[in-house]
Motif scaffolding. Structure first.
Motif, short mmCIF file in Angstrom:
data_model
loop_
_atom_site.label_atom_id
_atom_site.label_comp_id
_atom_site.label_asym_id
_atom_site.label_seq_id
_atom_site.Cartn_x
_atom_site.Cartn_y
_atom_site.Cartn_z
N ARG A 11 117.38 -33.37 12.29
CA ARG A 11 117.60 -32.60 11.06
C ARG A 11 118.83 -31.71 11.18
O ARG A 11 119.55 -31.51 10.21
CB ARG A 11 116.38 -31.75 10.73
CG ARG A 11 115.26 -32.57 10.14
CD ARG A 11 114.11 -31.69 9.83
NE ARG A 11 113.27 -31.67 11.02
CZ ARG A 11 112.02 -31.31 11.04
NH1 ARG A 11 111.43 -30.89 9.97
NH2 ARG A 11 111.33 -31.35 12.15
N VAL A 12 119.08 -31.20 12.36
CA VAL A 12 120.25 -30.34 12.57
C VAL A 12 121.52 -31.17 12.72
O VAL A 12 122.52 -30.91 12.05
CB VAL A 12 120.07 -29.44 13.82
CG1 VAL A 12 121.32 -28.66 14.10
CG2 VAL A 12 118.88 -28.52 13.62
N TYR A 13 121.51 -32.21 13.57
CA TYR A 13 122.76 -32.93 13.79
C TYR A 13 123.16 -33.78 12.59
O TYR A 13 124.34 -34.09 12.42
CB TYR A 13 122.79 -33.69 15.12
CG TYR A 13 122.09 -35.02 15.22
CD1 TYR A 13 122.60 -36.16 14.59
CD2 TYR A 13 120.96 -35.16 15.98
CE1 TYR A 13 121.98 -37.37 14.70
CE2 TYR A 13 120.33 -36.37 16.10
CZ TYR A 13 120.84 -37.48 15.46
OH TYR A 13 120.21 -38.68 15.58
N ASP A 14 122.21 -34.10 11.69
CA ASP A 14 122.58 -34.80 10.46
C ASP A 14 123.46 -33.92 9.55
O ASP A 14 124.18 -34.43 8.71
CB ASP A 14 121.34 -35.24 9.68
CG ASP A 14 120.74 -36.53 10.21
OD1 ASP A 14 121.42 -37.23 11.00
OD2 ASP A 14 119.60 -36.85 9.83
N GLU A 15 123.40 -32.62 9.74
CA GLU A 15 124.25 -31.71 8.98
C GLU A 15 125.71 -31.80 9.44
O GLU A 15 126.62 -31.51 8.68
CB GLU A 15 123.78 -30.26 9.14
CG GLU A 15 122.40 -30.00 8.57
CD GLU A 15 122.38 -30.06 7.05
OE1 GLU A 15 123.36 -29.61 6.43
OE2 GLU A 15 121.39 -30.57 6.51
N TYR A 16 125.94 -32.22 10.66
CA TYR A 16 127.27 -32.23 11.25
C TYR A 16 127.85 -33.63 11.46
O TYR A 16 129.07 -33.79 11.54
CB TYR A 16 127.24 -31.51 12.61
CG TYR A 16 126.90 -30.06 12.49
CD1 TYR A 16 127.88 -29.11 12.29
CD2 TYR A 16 125.57 -29.63 12.55
CE1 TYR A 16 127.57 -27.77 12.17
CE2 TYR A 16 125.24 -28.30 12.42
CZ TYR A 16 126.25 -27.38 12.22
OH TYR A 16 125.92 -26.05 12.10
N PHE A 17 126.98 -34.62 11.58
CA PHE A 17 127.44 -35.97 11.90
C PHE A 17 126.79 -37.00 11.00
O PHE A 17 125.67 -36.82 10.54
CB PHE A 17 127.08 -36.35 13.36
CG PHE A 17 127.61 -35.39 14.38
CD1 PHE A 17 128.93 -35.44 14.76
CD2 PHE A 17 126.77 -34.45 14.96
CE1 PHE A 17 129.42 -34.57 15.71
CE2 PHE A 17 127.25 -33.57 15.91
CZ PHE A 17 128.59 -33.63 16.29
N GLU A 18 127.50 -38.11 10.78
CA GLU A 18 126.91 -39.28 10.14
C GLU A 18 126.48 -40.20 11.27
O GLU A 18 127.31 -40.80 11.95
CB GLU A 18 127.94 -39.96 9.24
CG GLU A 18 127.37 -41.09 8.42
CD GLU A 18 128.40 -41.67 7.49
OE1 GLU A 18 128.73 -42.86 7.67
OE2 GLU A 18 128.89 -40.94 6.61
N ARG A 29 131.06 -40.60 12.01
CA ARG A 29 132.07 -39.60 11.66
C ARG A 29 131.50 -38.20 11.80
O ARG A 29 130.29 -38.01 11.83
CB ARG A 29 132.57 -39.81 10.24
CG ARG A 29 131.58 -39.50 9.16
CD ARG A 29 132.14 -39.76 7.76
NE ARG A 29 131.16 -39.43 6.76
CZ ARG A 29 131.11 -38.27 6.10
NH1 ARG A 29 132.01 -37.33 6.35
NH2 ARG A 29 130.19 -38.04 5.21
N ILE A 30 132.40 -37.23 11.89
CA ILE A 30 132.04 -35.82 11.91
C ILE A 30 132.20 -35.32 10.48
O ILE A 30 133.25 -35.50 9.87
CB ILE A 30 132.95 -35.03 12.86
CG1 ILE A 30 132.80 -35.57 14.28
CG2 ILE A 30 132.61 -33.55 12.81
CD1 ILE A 30 133.81 -35.01 15.25
N LYS A 31 131.16 -34.72 9.95
CA LYS A 31 131.19 -34.24 8.57
C LYS A 31 131.96 -32.94 8.47
O LYS A 31 132.07 -32.18 9.44
CB LYS A 31 129.76 -34.02 8.06
CG LYS A 31 128.95 -35.29 7.95
CD LYS A 31 127.56 -34.98 7.44
CE LYS A 31 126.72 -36.22 7.30
NZ LYS A 31 125.35 -35.90 6.83
N SER A 32 132.48 -32.66 7.30
CA SER A 32 133.11 -31.37 7.01
C SER A 32 132.02 -30.36 6.74
O SER A 32 131.13 -30.60 5.93
CB SER A 32 134.03 -31.46 5.80
OG SER A 32 135.11 -32.33 6.05
#
Length: 69
Positions: free
Chosen positions: A28-35, A61-64
Motif C-alpha cells: 500500500r505504501v510503495y504503490d504510492e511511489y512506484f508502478e 517506473r518511479i511515480k511523481s
C-alpha cells in the motif's frame, strides 16, 4: 539484554502468513511511489543486532510525488 530483546531474537524466521501480511501492508505504501511489476519478495538475514530486512520488488517506473501543502 532485556527480556523483550531476548524474545525477539528467539525466532529465526517469519511464518508465511506473517510475510504475506507484512508485504500486503508495505505494498500500500510503495504503490504510492512506484508502478510495480509483480509481487515483492522478502528476505530476512540474521545480524549481530537482530535481522536485516530486505524487500525486493521489480518496478516499471518511479511515480511523481506531489508535495503536501
Amino acid at each position: 539484554m532485556n527480556a523483550n530483546r531476548l524474545l525477539s531474537l528467539d525466532r529465526d524466521d517469519m511464518s508465511d502468513l506473517e510475510r504475506e501480511l507484512f508485504l500486503k501492508d508495505l505494498k500500500r505504501v510503495y504503490d504510492e511511489y512506484f508502478e510495480a511489476d509483480g509481487s515483492p519478495s522478502l528476505e530476512l538475514t540474521r545480524s549481530d543486532d537482530g535481522f536485516i530486512v530486505c524487500v525486493l520488488a521489480s518496478v516499471r517506473r518511479i511515480k511523481s510525488v506531489k508535495k503536501v501543502q
